[in-house]
Scaffold this active site. Structure first.
Site, PDB file in Angstrom:
ATOM      1  N   HIS A 235       6.662  -5.202  -8.774  1.00  0.00           N
ATOM      2  CA  HIS A 235       7.252  -4.258  -7.812  1.00  0.00           C
ATOM      3  C   HIS A 235       6.202  -3.427  -7.094  1.00  0.00           C
ATOM      4  CE1 HIS A 235      11.114  -5.361  -9.474  1.00  0.00           C
ATOM      5  NE2 HIS A 235      10.714  -4.989 -10.670  1.00  0.00           N
ATOM      6  N   ARG A 292       4.285  10.902   2.598  1.00  0.00           N
ATOM      7  CA  ARG A 292       2.813  10.950   2.533  1.00  0.00           C
ATOM      8  C   ARG A 292       2.262   9.795   3.341  1.00  0.00           C
ATOM      9  NH1 ARG A 292       2.269   6.495  -0.606  1.00  0.00           N
ATOM     10  NH2 ARG A 292       3.738   6.191  -2.316  1.00  0.00           N
TER      11      ARG A 292
END
Length: 666
Positions: A235, A292
């Site tokens: 993942h 971010r």
């Protein structure tokens, strides 16, 4: 504009921020742990402060120490990079409370997106499409089980406060749910301090497509194209590209507008990424928003010609966005490969080691290397094992892929296992070239991505022998007279040919080679077959002709360990010594640690009967959990470590007495 900023991070992203800040005339303050005293980001910064021991919890996650350093140094702002405190609401609030500019979104926006479940509620109200699932506050096991049944299988458990693949599990059926939930909650708690989960329906052939958004403090927002990040392992993204192949202009526009709508719904400012799952029918669903700068931002920079760190600094200073949406232009295609210290042949387990040899591709308009390490650095257990990001650009996707394949062939590392060979096979595979992209790409094409070696073992041994002999020659002082017999480093004897014996070890097998030195080169015998070899070694580059086939090969010989590099492939062997015997770390019936790390759970007891595949010990390395499972049926006879203990690769963890044939019969 700011005159001085502090960078609350380490590694390649700290170096990346320093590069842009210095170009803009901004001084940089670095922070470092005891493990990073000699790190690259420390040497690049204008000044640096030690903030504690190696563990992140005692250094890079200590918001109080970082703010104290910012105030002492006179920094006006703090850039958090990615990871660590970059999406920590409390840290952003602390910056604001101490009159320090947080180079990122307002703390309220981080809080809104910090909980994936709350984020989905906000997106639902804003009209952004969502994947079916559960993102409620009730985290009782009974409710989660009921919601799992309602959602249907396969499903995805995901940490509400997480990212980077941590605290995430795919569950195929109800029988697996309880164990998967416990593991995901434990991993989420260790990584983020929050074990809460959300449940999503797991799409079986989705693509991971994300939109780079940017907003200024006046509420203006734009999107800077999209990235495809579908190729992942555990993942976690491993190969990213921009733009996403095969998206129609209508889909691209719809996703971009949905992403901007998502950002404006939380009064966003700065760089952010809205991640979507893109299905085969063209539909897309909101997955999460990262508040971010993303690891993969360079591919967006390469196709837009913009410096996103510069944009961050300008927006944080209060300036308007440098471009309007209509001014954003996309040119060419870019790819990014994440070079990791890990072992793809063993489920991509993180690796540690000393970078005693490192040679990266030459940077130019087509090739960029973002890294935080140099030759001689250590890859430790304390931080993410990324070595570098390799980014390439060209006019078309096909040309960019060719650039990536070539660049990976020129990326050579010895001293620690890496994924470079795997990345080369991935980039050069036909399914990737055909853009057959899904998040299951690696599992779907495993045979292609783990190909046989380009050199058969015997030919590789011949080349290895040539490299070893040439290395020895280069270190010996011999006669400068080319016609003198004393110019041959072969214990010259009059009226006799000299055969040099050499033993090379590959894995557990030792090969006997004999090298006959001739005027034109070597005659090498291995496994009763004779090869003709001529060589010329210059530093780490060997020009070789083996049975008439001329090739260039690269190598590094260090403490009798040899690594050869050839067209993206590697061959590793060691010069065998007669008195060298490899100690067997793991006796029969024992289980050893596959990497350095910590024991987070022991799930077996002495005397317990265990079955094949039963989880016995849970280890954590680089904040990811790994289950050590029983290789067969038997009885646990000893357990050598307890929860919380640190272990090294090869340490015996647990001993099992295998079940005998007689026992099975009874």
């Amino acid at each position: 504009m700011f005159s001085k900023i502090l960078i609350a991070n380490r590694g390649e992203i700290a170096c990346r921020i320093i590069r842009t800040a210095h170009r803009m005339g901004i001084r940089c303050v670095a922070v470092y742990s005891d493990a990073d005293v000699n790190a690259r980001h420390v040497s690049l910064a204008d000044e640096a402060f030690n903030i504690g021991p190696a563990p992140s919890s005692e250094s890079y996650l200590r918001a109080d120490k970082i703010i104290e350093v910012a105030k002492i140094s006179g920094a006006q702002a703090i850039h958090p990079g990615y990871g660590f405190l970059s999406e920590n609401t409390g840290f952003a609030e602390a910056c604001e409370a101490n009159n320090l500019v947080f180079i990122g979104p307002p703390s309220s926006a981080i809080a809104a997106m910090g909980s994936k479940s709350a984020a989905k509620s906000i997106m639902e109200k804003a009209g952004v499409p969502l994947v079916p699932g559960y993102h409620g506050a009730d985290q009782s096991p009974e409710v989660l089980r009921a919601e799992a049944e309602k959602c249907g299988f396969p499903l995805l458990l995901k940490a509400v406060a997480g990212g980077g693949g941590k605290g995430m599990r795919v569950v195929e059926r109800m029988e697996e749910f309880d164990d998967a939930l416990a593991a995901a909650q434990r991993e989420a708690h260790n990584a983020f301090g929050n074990p809460d989960m959300l449940i999503e329906r797991y799409l079986t052939q989705p693509r991971h497509v994300e939109i780079q958004v940017f907003c200024d403090q006046s509420g203006n927002g734009i999107y800077l194209a999209e990235r495809d990040c579908s190729v992942q392992r555990r993942h976690q993204k491993i190969m990213e590209e921009a733009p996403a192949p095969g998206l129609s202009e209508d889909t691209r526009k719809a996703m971009g507008e949905a992403a901007v709508k998502a950002a404006q719904a939380i009064h966003y400012a700065g760089a952010g990424t809205v991640e979507f799952l893109y299905d085969v029918d063209g539909s897309f669903f909101f997955m999460e928003m990262n508040t971010r700068l993303q690891v993969e931002h360079p591919v967006t920079e390469m196709v837009t010609g913009q410096d996103l760190v510069e944009w961050q600094l300008k927006v944080a200073w209060g300036e308007a966005l440098p471009l309007k949406q209509s001014q954003v232009k996309i040119r060419g295609h870019a790819l990014e490969a994440r070079v990791y210290a890990e072992d793809p042949d063993h489920e991509f387990l993180p690796a540690t080691g000393h970078l005693h040899y490192l040679c990266s591709p030459e940077e130019n308009a087509h090739v960029r290397v973002d890294t935080g390490v140099t030759k001689g650095d250590d890859i430790s257990i304390h931080y993410d094992p990324m070595i570098a990001k390799l980014i390439v650009w060209d006019e078309t996707r096909e040309q960019a892929i060719n650039r990536m394949v070539q660049a990976l062939e020129h990326y050579r590392i010895a001293g620690v296992k890496t994924n470079i060979r795997f990345l080369h096979a991935l980039a050069d595979s036909q399914p990737f070239r055909n853009a057959e992209l899904t998040t299951g790409f690696i599992d779907d094409h495993r045979e292609r991505l783990f190909p046989k070696a380009r050199l058969d073992t015997h030919r590789a041994l011949v080349l290895a022998a040539g490299f070893v002999m040439e290395e020895r020659k280069s270190r010996e002082t011999i006669s400068t007279d080319p016609w003198s017999p004393f110019g041959y480093p072969n214990n010259w004897r009059m009226n006799s040919e000299y055969t040099e014996p050499l033993k090379l070890q590959v894995g557990e097998e030792v090969y006997d080679l004999n090298l006959l030195l001739k005027d034109s080169g070597y005659q090498v015998t291995v496994a009763n077959k004779i090869y003709s070899l001529t060589t010329r070694l210059n530093a780490d580059t060997m020009q070789a002709v083996i049975d008439g086939h001329r090739i260039n090969i690269y190598g590094n010989l260090h403490n009798n360990q040899l690594v050869l590099f050839y067209e993206g492939d590697t061959f590793t062997c060691s010069v065998h010594k007669e008195n060298y015997e490899r100690e067997d770390m793991t006796g029969e019936g024992s289980l050893a640690a596959p990497m350095n790390g910590a024991i987070v759970a022991v799930q077996a007891k002495v005397g317990e009967q265990v079955t094949t595949g039963q989880p016995l010990v849970i280890m954590e390395a680089m904040k990811m959990e790994h289950a050590i499972k029983a290789p067969g049926e038997g009885v646990v006879t000893d357990i050598f470590f307890a929860e919380g203990d640190q272990v090294s690769e090869g340490d015996e963890l647990i001993a099992i007495e295998p079940r005998s044939t007689e026992q099975e019969a009874t």
